[in-house]
Scaffold this motif. Structure first.
Motif, PDB file in Angstrom:
ATOM      1  N   ALA A  13       0.661  -0.791   0.471  1.00  0.00           N
ATOM      2  CA  ALA A  13       0.141   0.047   0.086  1.00  0.00           C
ATOM      3  C   ALA A  13       0.662   1.598  -0.024  1.00  0.00           C
ATOM      4  CB  ALA A  13      -1.341  -0.192   0.893  1.00  0.00           C
ATOM      5  N   VAL A  14       1.763   1.216   0.628  1.00  0.00           N
ATOM      6  CA  VAL A  14       2.524   2.776   0.747  1.00  0.00           C
ATOM      7  C   VAL A  14       3.666   2.714  -0.664  1.00  0.00           C
ATOM      8  CG1 VAL A  14       4.540   3.087   1.970  1.00  0.00           C
ATOM      9  CG2 VAL A  14       3.019   2.067   3.635  1.00  0.00           C
ATOM     10  N   GLY A  15       3.928   1.490  -0.883  1.00  0.00           N
ATOM     11  CA  GLY A  15       4.513   1.983  -2.056  1.00  0.00           C
ATOM     12  C   GLY A  15       3.812   2.381  -3.443  1.00  0.00           C
ATOM     13  N   ASN A  16       2.503   1.969  -3.017  1.00  0.00           N
ATOM     14  CA  ASN A  16       1.607   2.184  -4.414  1.00  0.00           C
ATOM     15  C   ASN A  16       1.235   4.297  -3.976  1.00  0.00           C
ATOM     16  OD1 ASN A  16       1.940  -0.336  -6.072  1.00  0.00           O
ATOM     17  ND2 ASN A  16       0.604  -1.434  -4.696  1.00  0.00           N
ATOM     18  N   CYS A  17       1.688   4.559  -3.015  1.00  0.00           N
ATOM     19  CA  CYS A  17       1.659   5.787  -2.729  1.00  0.00           C
ATOM     20  C   CYS A  17       1.672   6.655  -3.614  1.00  0.00           C
ATOM     21  CB  CYS A  17       2.077   6.131  -1.534  1.00  0.00           C
ATOM     22  SG  CYS A  17       1.071   6.261  -0.511  1.00  0.00           S
ATOM     23  N   ARG A  18       0.861   7.515  -4.496  1.00  0.00           N
ATOM     24  CA  ARG A  18       0.766   8.511  -5.150  1.00  0.00           C
ATOM     25  C   ARG A  18       0.920   9.736  -4.602  1.00  0.00           C
ATOM     26  NH1 ARG A  18      -3.794   6.150  -6.057  1.00  0.00           N
ATOM     27  NH2 ARG A  18      -4.907   7.551  -6.091  1.00  0.00           N
ATOM     28  N   VAL A  19       0.159  10.073  -3.580  1.00  0.00           N
ATOM     29  CA  VAL A  19      -0.195  11.694  -2.879  1.00  0.00           C
ATOM     30  C   VAL A  19       0.285  11.654  -1.712  1.00  0.00           C
ATOM     31  CG1 VAL A  19      -1.640  13.382  -3.158  1.00  0.00           C
ATOM     32  CG2 VAL A  19      -2.174  11.786  -5.065  1.00  0.00           C
ATOM     33  N   GLU A  20      -0.228  11.211  -1.286  1.00  0.00           N
ATOM     34  CA  GLU A  20       0.185  11.471  -0.041  1.00  0.00           C
ATOM     35  C   GLU A  20       0.352  10.721   1.176  1.00  0.00           C
ATOM     36  OE1 GLU A  20      -2.090  14.858   2.727  1.00  0.00           O
ATOM     37  OE2 GLU A  20      -3.313  13.491   2.400  1.00  0.00           O
ATOM     38  N   LEU A  21       1.283  10.098   2.183  1.00  0.00           N
ATOM     39  CA  LEU A  21       1.032   9.236   3.428  1.00  0.00           C
ATOM     40  C   LEU A  21       1.749   9.819   4.157  1.00  0.00           C
ATOM     41  CD1 LEU A  21       1.950   6.163   4.349  1.00  0.00           C
ATOM     42  CD2 LEU A  21       4.023   6.781   3.997  1.00  0.00           C
ATOM     43  N   LEU A  22      -0.283  10.051   5.343  1.00  0.00           N
ATOM     44  CA  LEU A  22      -0.014   9.958   6.527  1.00  0.00           C
ATOM     45  C   LEU A  22       0.298   8.931   7.723  1.00  0.00           C
ATOM     46  CD1 LEU A  22      -3.126  12.395   6.092  1.00  0.00           C
ATOM     47  CD2 LEU A  22      -1.228  12.924   5.650  1.00  0.00           C
ATOM     48  N   THR A  23       1.132   9.630   9.032  1.00  0.00           N
ATOM     49  CA  THR A  23       1.974   8.714   9.583  1.00  0.00           C
ATOM     50  C   THR A  23       1.514   8.769  11.076  1.00  0.00           C
ATOM     51  OG1 THR A  23       3.072   7.077   7.891  1.00  0.00           O
ATOM     52  CG2 THR A  23       2.950   6.393   9.874  1.00  0.00           C
ATOM     53  N   ALA A  24       0.675   7.967  11.700  1.00  0.00           N
ATOM     54  CA  ALA A  24       0.797   8.821  13.618  1.00  0.00           C
ATOM     55  C   ALA A  24       1.803   7.336  14.115  1.00  0.00           C
ATOM     56  CB  ALA A  24      -0.769   8.673  13.800  1.00  0.00           C
ATOM     57  N   GLN A  25       2.512   7.769  15.162  1.00  0.00           N
ATOM     58  CA  GLN A  25       3.252   6.588  15.459  1.00  0.00           C
ATOM     59  C   GLN A  25       3.916   7.260  17.589  1.00  0.00           C
ATOM     60  OE1 GLN A  25       4.634   4.288  14.600  1.00  0.00           O
ATOM     61  NE2 GLN A  25       4.658   4.218  11.834  1.00  0.00           N
ATOM     62  N   PRO A  26       2.517   6.449  17.946  1.00  0.00           N
ATOM     63  CA  PRO A  26       2.774   6.334  19.067  1.00  0.00           C
ATOM     64  C   PRO A  26       4.175   5.143  20.125  1.00  0.00           C
ATOM     65  CG  PRO A  26       0.951   4.996  18.986  1.00  0.00           C
ATOM     66  CD  PRO A  26       1.396   5.554  17.300  1.00  0.00           C
ATOM     67  N   GLY A  27       3.787   5.597  21.211  1.00  0.00           N
ATOM     68  CA  GLY A  27       4.940   4.729  22.180  1.00  0.00           C
ATOM     69  C   GLY A  27       6.770   5.144  22.438  1.00  0.00           C
ATOM     70  N   GLY A  28       6.809   6.650  21.880  1.00  0.00           N
ATOM     71  CA  GLY A  28       8.387   7.345  22.191  1.00  0.00           C
ATOM     72  C   GLY A  28       9.061   6.774  20.556  1.00  0.00           C
ATOM     73  N   GLY A  29      10.693   6.379  21.153  1.00  0.00           N
ATOM     74  CA  GLY A  29      11.428   6.479  19.871  1.00  0.00           C
ATOM     75  C   GLY A  29      10.784   4.460  19.470  1.00  0.00           C
ATOM     76  N   ARG A  30      11.525   4.799  17.770  1.00  0.00           N
ATOM     77  CA  ARG A  30      11.833   3.185  17.347  1.00  0.00           C
ATOM     78  C   ARG A  30      12.774   2.459  17.254  1.00  0.00           C
ATOM     79  NH1 ARG A  30       8.523   4.939  11.725  1.00  0.00           N
ATOM     80  NH2 ARG A  30       8.373   2.707  11.766  1.00  0.00           N
ATOM     81  N   SER A  31      12.570   1.506  17.152  1.00  0.00           N
ATOM     82  CA  SER A  31      13.611   0.828  16.692  1.00  0.00           C
ATOM     83  C   SER A  31      15.172   0.896  15.513  1.00  0.00           C
ATOM     84  CB  SER A  31      14.018  -0.868  17.306  1.00  0.00           C
ATOM     85  OG  SER A  31      13.105  -1.080  16.074  1.00  0.00           O
ATOM     86  N   PRO A  32      16.510   0.934  15.708  1.00  0.00           N
ATOM     87  CA  PRO A  32      16.899   1.075  14.875  1.00  0.00           C
ATOM     88  C   PRO A  32      16.697   0.657  13.877  1.00  0.00           C
ATOM     89  CG  PRO A  32      18.230   1.435  16.870  1.00  0.00           C
ATOM     90  CD  PRO A  32      17.271   0.860  16.983  1.00  0.00           C
ATOM     91  N   ASP A  33      16.505  -1.259  13.244  1.00  0.00           N
ATOM     92  CA  ASP A  33      15.822  -1.964  12.889  1.00  0.00           C
ATOM     93  C   ASP A  33      14.587  -1.310  12.298  1.00  0.00           C
ATOM     94  OD1 ASP A  33      18.094  -3.590  13.171  1.00  0.00           O
ATOM     95  OD2 ASP A  33      17.071  -4.992  14.488  1.00  0.00           O
ATOM     96  N   LEU A  34      13.679  -1.030  12.830  1.00  0.00           N
ATOM     97  CA  LEU A  34      12.577  -0.671  12.541  1.00  0.00           C
ATOM     98  C   LEU A  34      13.113   0.447  11.657  1.00  0.00           C
ATOM     99  CD1 LEU A  34       9.704  -1.336  14.941  1.00  0.00           C
ATOM    100  CD2 LEU A  34      10.150  -2.547  12.015  1.00  0.00           C
ATOM    101  N   LEU A  35      13.899   1.246  12.120  1.00  0.00           N
ATOM    102  CA  LEU A  35      13.499   2.534  11.052  1.00  0.00           C
ATOM    103  C   LEU A  35      14.537   2.779  10.359  1.00  0.00           C
ATOM    104  CD1 LEU A  35      15.064   5.306  14.413  1.00  0.00           C
ATOM    105  CD2 LEU A  35      12.473   5.478  12.899  1.00  0.00           C
ATOM    106  N   GLY A  36      15.655   1.924  10.171  1.00  0.00           N
ATOM    107  CA  GLY A  36      16.719   1.814   8.223  1.00  0.00           C
ATOM    108  C   GLY A  36      15.448   1.221   8.376  1.00  0.00           C
ATOM    109  N   GLU A  37      14.649   0.299   8.120  1.00  0.00           N
ATOM    110  CA  GLU A  37      13.468  -0.669   6.757  1.00  0.00           C
ATOM    111  C   GLU A  37      12.700   0.797   6.285  1.00  0.00           C
ATOM    112  OE1 GLU A  37      11.346  -3.161   8.347  1.00  0.00           O
ATOM    113  OE2 GLU A  37      13.594  -4.724   9.067  1.00  0.00           O
ATOM    114  N   ALA A  38      12.263   1.670   7.733  1.00  0.00           N
ATOM    115  CA  ALA A  38      11.141   2.808   7.266  1.00  0.00           C
ATOM    116  C   ALA A  38      12.534   4.088   6.241  1.00  0.00           C
ATOM    117  CB  ALA A  38      10.806   3.216   8.124  1.00  0.00           C
ATOM    118  N   LEU A  39      13.588   3.807   6.635  1.00  0.00           N
ATOM    119  CA  LEU A  39      14.079   5.185   6.068  1.00  0.00           C
ATOM    120  C   LEU A  39      14.124   5.225   4.296  1.00  0.00           C
ATOM    121  CD1 LEU A  39      15.862   7.841   5.967  1.00  0.00           C
ATOM    122  CD2 LEU A  39      17.417   5.996   6.376  1.00  0.00           C
TER     123      LEU A  39
END
Length: 316
Positions: free
Chosen positions: A106-132
């Motif tokens: 779904a995210v890869g097919n985004c054409r115009v806008e991506l909105l994300t809400a991430q509660p819970g404080g800092g994220r793990s380096p592994d997750l951040l690396g994948e997301a980056l």
């Protein structure tokens, strides 16, 4: 029935004495050889004359009913076949692998806008690396990206490093003391929300336009109240953010929440929450939780910034 009983004795009845109901039920008929008289008709004969047309009408109605039911059945089959290939408005995704694969698509097919809400404080380096890598590709394609974190990420170096790279590429990141729920919205057409507090167990893929619009409104309202993080890395001890976090904690104390409950809701450790409360308790010389709640309610510490018409001291 009295007139009919009287007519049965002689077999006839004067025409001017025949009530309308006997005519309508065909229980009498005008005499052909005795002018001015009506002859009695047996009920079985009269019933056939009256009921036969009714039964024919009922039979016609039943045939029309069956024919109409068949027509609607054909249209129902056509409707189901036409909708068979459409995506359902709600889809339950169970298991971390399925959730991850569906989100990536779904995210890869985004054409115009991506909105994300991430509660819970800092994220793990592994997750951040994948997301980056994924998010930088989106931004390079011209997709607008807005993300809301909680204020606690301002002291999380790995998340701050991710935010710096995203904002330099054109993304926008803001923080709030309390983020309502984890949520991802793609092009305001499809949204993903968790089913439970346990991450990676199950998620709901939402395509219903009304629900997606509602989620987007929630995000827009939270975005308007959030505080930007600039590309040059706002200091991790931002006075504005700290004040907002502390005010939220103190409101929770007045409401009777426990330290554990506050920590879970704000994405902080219980020790950090307790330290915030300890400092305020010392400032107000409180000796108990109940006394602290009373002092907070009467001290003015919970007053919203600018509520007295003066600018907030922490406002840039």
């Amino acid at each position: 029935m009295e007139r009919y009983r009287a007519a049965l004795a002689t077999g006839t009845l004067p025409l001017d004495e025949v009530p309308d109901c006997l005519w309508s039920l065909h229980l009498v008929t005008e005499s052909a050889d005795e002018p001015g008289l009506a002859r009695v008709v047996p009920p079985e004969t009269a019933a056939f004359s009256v009921l036969a047309p009714m039964e024919a009408a009922v039979a016609d109605g039943r045939r029309a009913l069956r024919a109409t039911q068949a027509v609607f059945s054909a249209f129902s089959q056509l409707y189901v076949e036409a909708r068979r290939n459409e995506q359902p408005p709600l889809t339950l995704l169970s298991g971390g692998a399925l959730i991850s694969d569906t989100l990536e698509a779904a995210v890869g097919n985004c054409r115009v806008e991506l909105l994300t809400a991430q509660p819970g404080g800092g994220r793990s380096p592994d997750l951040l690396g994948e997301a980056l890598a994924r998010d930088l590709q989106l931004l390079a394609r011209g997709v607008s990206q807005r993300t809301i974190y909680q204020h606690t990420v301002r002291s999380h170096q790995a998340t701050l490093s991710y935010i710096e790279q995203i904002t330099e590429a054109g993304g926008e990141v803001r923080t709030l003391a309390e983020v309502f729920e984890r949520m991802i919205i793609c092009d305001r057409e499809v949204a993903f929300v968790p089913v439970s507090d346990q991450r990676g167990v199950a998620a709901l893929q939402v395509r219903h336009p009304g629900l997606v619009r509602l989620f987007a409104k929630f995000f827009d309202n939270a975005w308007a109240r959030s505080i930007p993080i600039s590309p040059d890395r706002t200091p991790v001890r931002s006075p504005v953010a700290t004040t907002d976090v502390q005010r939220t904690i103190l409101h929770a104390v007045v409401s009777g929440e426990t330290d554990d409950s506050i920590a879970r809701r704000l994405g902080m450790s219980r020790r950090s929450v307790a330290e915030h409360i300890r400092k305020v308790s010392a400032q107000l010389e409180s000796t108990s939780r109940a006394q602290l709640g009373y002092l907070l309610a009467t001290s003015g510490l919970l007053k919203e910034p600018g509520a007295d018409g003066a600018p907030d001291a922490n406002t840039p």
